[in-house]
Design an enzyme around this catalytic site. Sequence first.
Site, PDB file in Angstrom:
ATOM      1  N   PHE A  38       1.515   3.130   2.482  1.00  0.00           N
ATOM      2  CA  PHE A  38       2.364   3.153   3.667  1.00  0.00           C
ATOM      3  C   PHE A  38       3.604   2.302   3.456  1.00  0.00           C
ATOM      4  O   PHE A  38       4.708   2.670   3.835  1.00  0.00           O
ATOM      5  CB  PHE A  38       1.553   2.619   4.862  1.00  0.00           C
ATOM      6  N   GLY A  39       3.427   1.153   2.827  1.00  0.00           N
ATOM      7  CA  GLY A  39       4.522   0.224   2.625  1.00  0.00           C
ATOM      8  C   GLY A  39       4.000  -1.189   2.520  1.00  0.00           C
ATOM      9  O   GLY A  39       2.800  -1.426   2.471  1.00  0.00           O
ATOM     10  N   PRO A  40       4.899  -2.184   2.494  1.00  0.00           N
ATOM     11  CA  PRO A  40       4.472  -3.584   2.371  1.00  0.00           C
ATOM     12  C   PRO A  40       3.856  -4.111   3.663  1.00  0.00           C
ATOM     13  O   PRO A  40       4.139  -3.619   4.761  1.00  0.00           O
ATOM     14  CB  PRO A  40       5.778  -4.321   2.044  1.00  0.00           C
ATOM     15  N   VAL A  41       3.011  -5.133   3.521  1.00  0.00           N
ATOM     16  CA  VAL A  41       2.388  -5.805   4.659  1.00  0.00           C
ATOM     17  C   VAL A  41       2.781  -7.278   4.607  1.00  0.00           C
ATOM     18  O   VAL A  41       2.679  -7.915   3.556  1.00  0.00           O
ATOM     19  CB  VAL A  41       0.851  -5.662   4.628  1.00  0.00           C
ATOM     20  N   ASP A  46     -10.737   6.938   3.693  1.00  0.00           N
ATOM     21  CA  ASP A  46     -10.165   6.064   2.653  1.00  0.00           C
ATOM     22  C   ASP A  46     -10.867   4.711   2.646  1.00  0.00           C
ATOM     23  O   ASP A  46     -10.242   3.654   2.596  1.00  0.00           O
ATOM     24  CB  ASP A  46      -8.665   5.865   2.884  1.00  0.00           C
ATOM     25  N   GLY A  89       0.821  -1.200   0.000  1.00  0.00           N
ATOM     26  CA  GLY A  89       0.000   0.000   0.000  1.00  0.00           C
ATOM     27  C   GLY A  89       0.849   1.241   0.000  1.00  0.00           C
ATOM     28  O   GLY A  89       2.077   1.189  -0.139  1.00  0.00           O
TER      29      GLY A  89
END
Length: 828
Positions: free
Chosen positions: A528-531, A640, A526
């Site tokens: 924000f970054g990877p999950v 969102d 996403g």
Amino acid sequence: MGFRHKANMRPMLQVFMLVTCCLCLELTCAIDTLRVSQSIRDSEVLVSNGQNFKLGFFSPVNSNQRYVGIMYNIPVPTVIWVANRDKPLNDSTGKVEMSEDGNLVILDGQEEVLWSSNLSWSVANCSAHLLDTGNLVLQDNLSGMILWESFQHASDSLIQRMKIMTDLRTNEKNILTSWRSPSDPALGSFTASIELLELPQLVVWNGSDPYWRSGPHNGQIFIGISHMDAYLYQNGVDMVNDNPGTAYLTFTYFNASVLTYFVLNVSGIIQQKLWSDGKRDWEVTWWSIESECDVYSKCGPYGSCNAKAVPMCTCLPGFEPKNVDEWNAANWISGCTRKTSLQCETNNSIGKMGKQDGFLRLKTVKLPDHAKWFPALEAHCGSQCLNNCSCIAYAYYSGIGCMQWTDSLIDVQKFSGGGGDLYIRLAHVELDNKKDQTTIIATTIVLGFIMITICTYFLLNWYRGSKQKCWRLLTRSRGTDPGYSKESLPKDYVNGVKLEEVPFFKFEMLSKATGNFDSAFKLGQGGFGPVYKGKLPSGQEIAVKRLAGSSNQGLQEFKNEVELISKLQHRNLVRLLGCCVESEEIMLVYEYMPNRSLDAYLFDKQKLLDWKTRVVIIEGICRGLVYLHRDSRLRIIHRDLKASNILLDEELNPKISDFGLARIFGGKQDQANTTRVVGTFGYMAPEYALEGRFSEKSDVYSFGVLLLEIVSGRRNTSFYNDEQAQSLVAYAWKLWNEESMINLMDPLIFDPQMEPKILRYANVGLLCVQEVAQDRPSISTILSMLSSEIVDLPHPEQPAFIVHQRSSEASPSKFSANDITVTIVEGR
């Protein structure tokens, strides 16, 4: 004279009445029968003697073409057999007639034959009867012989006492064939048939490729269907294999007064439907494909599928991925290959003796396809397999006996209950490795316990230091002095969130939990970054969101999550377990959702969501928003809301996630402005996207778009460059004005009985996306509309259609069609 005249008329009147009564009685008794030269037209029907079934003309949903079919004689149109599947009539001038040669035919308005029973010989005295079993038969009136019957020419449905059969001696088959679509009964791509390769089983085919299989029948149940021990037995489902080369499947429900049948739907799924008198509708009580693991050979040869594991595919013990790159990319079609050759294979190739092969037991699994039956007792089944170098696995099942496999082990699935025990043949060194691994695991557990005890002191010291660092991080952007105290923070902040109550995780622990953030554990990416998926030493599964170093988002979103979601407790909100701020790393730790996000289910047709499940998801999201907007002690605007931010637990219950863009409203505040417009194209309300104004009604707009996506099964972005409409909202509005909202429905969930409810949900969706924010209902009102507490729904006003600007003069914006969160800065 007058008296005598009346007396003479009385016998004639009596005769006339008697003849009339006889004619009426004959007509009444003949409503289930057509004799030679008799016919029924489009508006007429044959009704079985017990009133259970009728034969007549019908049009499928969203179609004007006319077909002749057998239907249940109930208020909900339910077709179980279609005659002219590939040759419909274009008008209502057709008729069904018993011809003089003994055939039942369908004629159009020009008397041309569109369909015929096609008897191989002519029968002069023949009639057609619709029996109360739902079977349409052609009978020789002289001999009483049945010349033709619909039960032997199945469509897509299996009703009681009907047989799906295969006879290899006569090369005859009676199979189910799906409709092409919910509005087209023509032959579809899926078929269901009895296959007799060694052990009979029911197989669903997609063209020439197997799509699902039941596993062999043990005399009571199909052993390849999980948790079906009692269910199929109680439902009277039976496979009969009395003669070699012949088998048939039939069923008789234990309660003869209940209407129930099986249908092969357009997606290749076999469903059992049972009529509910209370609901006046059909209920789906069983379906063949409950998860991706039920799809044939999901994990390839020598692979095993477990729907509750991540990843769902693993290699069988003693095997490894055949193509490692494909396997890591979740492409499991090539399957696995043996790590160590078997002893008998080695002896044949180099002439040396080695340690004897052995067997490893896999419990409660769906046994592989292509089993071969051997006449051996249970005690001798394994030794017989061991003496045959071609035998790579065996199993013994009561009612079937000894089964062995000499081909690739394919379509293996791990069950939580039911199934059978599979013994796979492995080289001796692989069996030793299993024992060594058990010893290593036991030793590791003991040493780990000791190490945890020793490290407790150091963990407590780290915990205190991590708190101080996180406090400094969270207050830095507020313009406060790094040497602040708690009392210097704004009052609503102190009352809202106390960071001491947020658990902290050590970076090393999260790194180990996620395999050092291995790509194989990556769940998604996403803004924000990877999950990543992880597993704590306690066994708890977690999802770790790691701030990407290149991300323009992150710090503010991280603070939002810690400030907001840590204090929110609701069954429809994802739970934040803690955070990590260490070694320049910023991470958030959530509860793990095994079914991932809604978009994966909603837009991936292999993961079918039926309408009842979609209702649960819609109402769950709505309740979560009611909590955020009204019931929590912090009034929160999500900003969102979209399908990828709705996570699904193991029971497909929805949980709203990703509060990185959320904002708190205090007191009587009901609207705010921002110069930093954040969100996702297609879900943003017009007043927010264009002017930076947001409120509860901004979330309502996003919810409306999401509701339309769930009803239609289409992404809002799927209309990109579409000539019909610029977005799903625009398309829905177009259909509303054309009074054809039925075309918005996802064909995979269409059910005529559910049509009013689905249209109600679509109506609510359009009310949510109206252009003027004040016109949109509140989320609590929406919940009342969906539950029909508010019976009469208002007509929606026109929505706003926001199209992404393409010209070079457009304001700077970041855009993606892949549901990536975007930031837009535009002058006002």
